[in-house]
Design an enzyme around this catalytic site. Structure first.
Site, PDB file in Angstrom:
ATOM      1  N   SER A  30       0.797  -1.228   0.000  1.00  0.00           N
ATOM      2  CA  SER A  30       0.000   0.000   0.000  1.00  0.00           C
ATOM      3  C   SER A  30       0.830   1.278   0.000  1.00  0.00           C
ATOM      4  O   SER A  30       0.300   2.357  -0.258  1.00  0.00           O
ATOM      5  CB  SER A  30      -0.953   0.009   1.200  1.00  0.00           C
ATOM      6  OG  SER A  30      -0.234  -0.086   2.412  1.00  0.00           O
ATOM      7  N   THR A  58      -2.227  -6.523  -1.038  1.00  0.00           N
ATOM      8  CA  THR A  58      -3.094  -5.876  -0.058  1.00  0.00           C
ATOM      9  C   THR A  58      -4.549  -6.091  -0.445  1.00  0.00           C
ATOM     10  O   THR A  58      -4.863  -6.426  -1.587  1.00  0.00           O
ATOM     11  CB  THR A  58      -2.826  -4.368   0.012  1.00  0.00           C
ATOM     12  OG1 THR A  58      -3.028  -3.798  -1.294  1.00  0.00           O
ATOM     13  CG2 THR A  58      -1.416  -4.076   0.473  1.00  0.00           C
ATOM     14  N   ASP A  81     -23.446  -0.553   5.858  1.00  0.00           N
ATOM     15  CA  ASP A  81     -22.648  -0.677   4.631  1.00  0.00           C
ATOM     16  C   ASP A  81     -23.560  -0.379   3.446  1.00  0.00           C
ATOM     17  O   ASP A  81     -24.100  -1.288   2.814  1.00  0.00           O
ATOM     18  CB  ASP A  81     -22.057  -2.083   4.517  1.00  0.00           C
ATOM     19  CG  ASP A  81     -21.004  -2.187   3.416  1.00  0.00           C
ATOM     20  OD1 ASP A  81     -21.180  -1.526   2.375  1.00  0.00           O
ATOM     21  OD2 ASP A  81     -20.018  -2.910   3.593  1.00  0.00           O
ATOM     22  N   ARG A 126      -8.482   2.869   6.664  1.00  0.00           N
ATOM     23  CA  ARG A 126      -7.531   3.778   6.037  1.00  0.00           C
ATOM     24  C   ARG A 126      -7.455   5.052   6.868  1.00  0.00           C
ATOM     25  O   ARG A 126      -8.467   5.518   7.401  1.00  0.00           O
ATOM     26  CB  ARG A 126      -7.953   4.125   4.593  1.00  0.00           C
ATOM     27  CG  ARG A 126      -7.717   2.990   3.586  1.00  0.00           C
ATOM     28  CD  ARG A 126      -6.231   2.786   3.339  1.00  0.00           C
ATOM     29  NE  ARG A 126      -5.942   1.812   2.303  1.00  0.00           N
ATOM     30  CZ  ARG A 126      -5.707   0.537   2.506  1.00  0.00           C
ATOM     31  NH1 ARG A 126      -5.755   0.067   3.747  1.00  0.00           N
ATOM     32  NH2 ARG A 126      -5.423  -0.270   1.509  1.00  0.00           N
ATOM     33  N   ASP A 177      -5.080   2.020  14.199  1.00  0.00           N
ATOM     34  CA  ASP A 177      -3.991   1.294  13.540  1.00  0.00           C
ATOM     35  C   ASP A 177      -3.553   2.014  12.274  1.00  0.00           C
ATOM     36  O   ASP A 177      -2.454   1.783  11.786  1.00  0.00           O
ATOM     37  CB  ASP A 177      -4.435  -0.134  13.192  1.00  0.00           C
ATOM     38  CG  ASP A 177      -3.346  -0.922  12.485  1.00  0.00           C
ATOM     39  OD1 ASP A 177      -2.254  -1.065  13.082  1.00  0.00           O
ATOM     40  OD2 ASP A 177      -3.572  -1.380  11.352  1.00  0.00           O
ATOM     41  N   GLU A 204       0.517   8.951   6.952  1.00  0.00           N
ATOM     42  CA  GLU A 204       1.542   7.920   7.205  1.00  0.00           C
ATOM     43  C   GLU A 204       2.675   8.077   6.187  1.00  0.00           C
ATOM     44  O   GLU A 204       2.425   8.372   5.017  1.00  0.00           O
ATOM     45  CB  GLU A 204       0.934   6.518   7.049  1.00  0.00           C
ATOM     46  CG  GLU A 204      -0.033   6.122   8.138  1.00  0.00           C
ATOM     47  CD  GLU A 204      -0.574   4.712   7.909  1.00  0.00           C
ATOM     48  OE1 GLU A 204       0.046   3.941   7.134  1.00  0.00           O
ATOM     49  OE2 GLU A 204      -1.615   4.375   8.490  1.00  0.00           O
ATOM     50  N   HIS A 225      -0.124   0.522  11.616  1.00  0.00           N
ATOM     51  CA  HIS A 225      -0.726  -0.040  10.398  1.00  0.00           C
ATOM     52  C   HIS A 225      -0.334  -1.512  10.220  1.00  0.00           C
ATOM     53  O   HIS A 225       0.142  -1.932   9.167  1.00  0.00           O
ATOM     54  CB  HIS A 225      -0.319   0.772   9.170  1.00  0.00           C
ATOM     55  CG  HIS A 225      -1.241   0.601   8.009  1.00  0.00           C
ATOM     56  ND1 HIS A 225      -1.404   1.564   7.036  1.00  0.00           N
ATOM     57  CD2 HIS A 225      -2.050  -0.424   7.641  1.00  0.00           C
ATOM     58  CE1 HIS A 225      -2.262   1.132   6.118  1.00  0.00           C
ATOM     59  NE2 HIS A 225      -2.665  -0.071   6.471  1.00  0.00           N
ATOM     60  N   GLY A 267      -3.400  -6.235   9.919  1.00  0.00           N
ATOM     61  CA  GLY A 267      -3.449  -7.422   9.067  1.00  0.00           C
ATOM     62  C   GLY A 267      -2.122  -8.113   8.884  1.00  0.00           C
ATOM     63  O   GLY A 267      -1.946  -8.887   7.938  1.00  0.00           O
ATOM     64  N   TYR A 268      -1.172  -7.878   9.804  1.00  0.00           N
ATOM     65  CA  TYR A 268       0.199  -8.326   9.599  1.00  0.00           C
ATOM     66  C   TYR A 268       0.528  -9.704  10.157  1.00  0.00           C
ATOM     67  O   TYR A 268       1.680  -9.991  10.455  1.00  0.00           O
ATOM     68  CB  TYR A 268       1.175  -7.302  10.183  1.00  0.00           C
ATOM     69  CG  TYR A 268       1.728  -6.337   9.163  1.00  0.00           C
ATOM     70  CD1 TYR A 268       0.946  -5.898   8.108  1.00  0.00           C
ATOM     71  CD2 TYR A 268       3.024  -5.860   9.244  1.00  0.00           C
ATOM     72  CE1 TYR A 268       1.445  -5.007   7.181  1.00  0.00           C
ATOM     73  CE2 TYR A 268       3.540  -4.973   8.322  1.00  0.00           C
ATOM     74  CZ  TYR A 268       2.746  -4.551   7.288  1.00  0.00           C
ATOM     75  OH  TYR A 268       3.234  -3.675   6.360  1.00  0.00           O
TER      76      TYR A 268
END
Length: 379
Positions: A45, A66, A146, A208, A232, A237, A254, A257-258
């Site tokens: 990203s 990503t 949503d 984001r 996060d 950034e 960030h 999802g790591y």
């Protein structure tokens, strides 16, 4: 076939060496001159892929490891017949586990029971739906907002409007960054949004950074001391606002999802997409590259409470406080942006819940079901 890849895509060299000659580089440093003889570009990203980067290059395929692709100019790729693939859902489970770790830790710190709270989920795609499933496994009432998904799948969830979801005790954001269209999310979290939250609400953003209006959030955190915020992702950034970080209860660089599982899932998804696009044989898989976690099994007695067992197991796999502590050291560094990137680049191995086996007495069937639905292995 020449391939240029972000050096932070795990196992990108052994995977794509089966296809061609692989070169790696720091994602933020990729320039047009680096692409002179490149056929395939693989990014994360942090790399903006557009006409400015690609014009005049030989690139025939772009992949991003990503879920999101707001950093990719898809119109330019299409106009120039450049293939494209992302990795939707690759780290959805990891990001959902981040949310569960965060909420269980906050429940301990703030002395509440998660099942007594209502959670509002804004965005119910790959990540949001995974969060929903895990929270429902814990018996938590959830509200889902949503609008784009509601327009095409009205019966899938009991959707509510934004005003309703903001009345939840906890609000968690899982939306893509959209600056235009019917449902823009850029600065979705603005003053009107924040003013509708309960004074003691908990707000999480792992989508984001620019979904949040930073100035509006800072104002709310100053004006409403009982508002709890965990972030996060950050505007600007890697040059994050240290004052905003200090106002948060939990802050991470960030990395929601790591998990290693999610990262390797993304690499494999890109590898499969490239093989399909160029009609190459698929000769590589990730399953042999996952190491054992530090803790492989947990045994619980008949006396353990559900809440204690769940917190123990979740934090044995992933404790968000460790990443929070690392990021807060940014205040001690002369180059904070470089330190932010360093934390991401050198992120330690983190395995998902499925890597941990839970053993329970026979009379703990209900707890066993919760663990199973969260994704743990059960013995």
């Amino acid at each position: 076939m020449k391939i240029l890849a972000d050096e932070n895509i795990p196992l990108v060299v052994p995977a794509f060496s089966t296809i061609g000659e692989v070169h790696t580089i720091e994602g933020r440093r990729i320039t047009p001159s680096d692409l002179k003889d490149i056929d395939i570009l693989l990014v994360r990203s942090v790399t903006k892929v557009d006409q400015q980067l690609l014009k005049g290059s030989k690139v025939r395929f772009v992949g991003t490891a990503t879920i999101g692709f707001d950093h990719i100019d898809l119109d330019y790729l299409k106009q120039n017949d450049i293939g494209f693939a992302s990795a939707p859902g690759c780290n959805a489970n990891s990001a959902a586990e981040y949310v569960i770790s965060t909420l269980l830790i906050l429940s301990q710190q703030q002395h509440f029971k998660l099942r007594d709270k209502t959670v509002g989920i804004i965005g119910c795609g790959n990540v949001g739906s995974n969060v929903l499933q895990k929270l429902q496994a814990l018996g938590v009432r959830c509200l889902v907002n949503d609008p784009p998904l509601q327009a095409v799948q009205n019966n899938q969830y009991s959707f509510v409007d934004l005003d309703t979801v903001l009345q939840a005790d906890i609000v968690t954001l899982h939306v893509p960054l959209e600056k235009s269209g019917l449902h823009p999310t850029y600065h979705l979290v603005n003053r009107p949004f924040l003013n509708q939250l309960k004074d003691d609400a908990i707000l999480l953003n792992i989508s984001r950074g620019n979904v949040v209006d930073e100035a509006a959030l800072m104002y709310s955190l100053i004006d409403r001391p009982n508002l709890t915020v965990a972030l996060d992702v950050w505007p600007h950034e890697p040059a994050i606002n240290p004052l905003l970080m200090q106002k948060t209860v939990l802050a991470t660089p960030h990395i929601a999802g790591y998990s290693l599982d999610g990262k390797l899932r993304g690499t494999e998804m890109l590898y499969n997409a490239v093989c399909q696009y160029f009609q190459y044989p698929n000769n590589w898989q990730t399953k042999d590259y996952l190491p054992l976690p530090k803790v492989t099994e947990l045994h619980f007695s008949e006396q353990v409470s559900d809440s204690d067992a769940l917190l123990t197991a979740v934090t044995a796999c992933y404790d968000v406080r460790a990443d929070d502590a690392q990021l807060r050291q940014i205040l001690q560094h002369s180059n904070p942006a470089s330190y932010f990137d360093h934390l991401r680049k050198t992120y330690p191995i983190r395995r998902e819940f499925s890597s941990l086996t839970i053993k329970l007495p026979e009379n703990k069937q209900q707890l066993q079901q919760k663990f199973k639905m969260l994704g743990f292995s059960i013995n």
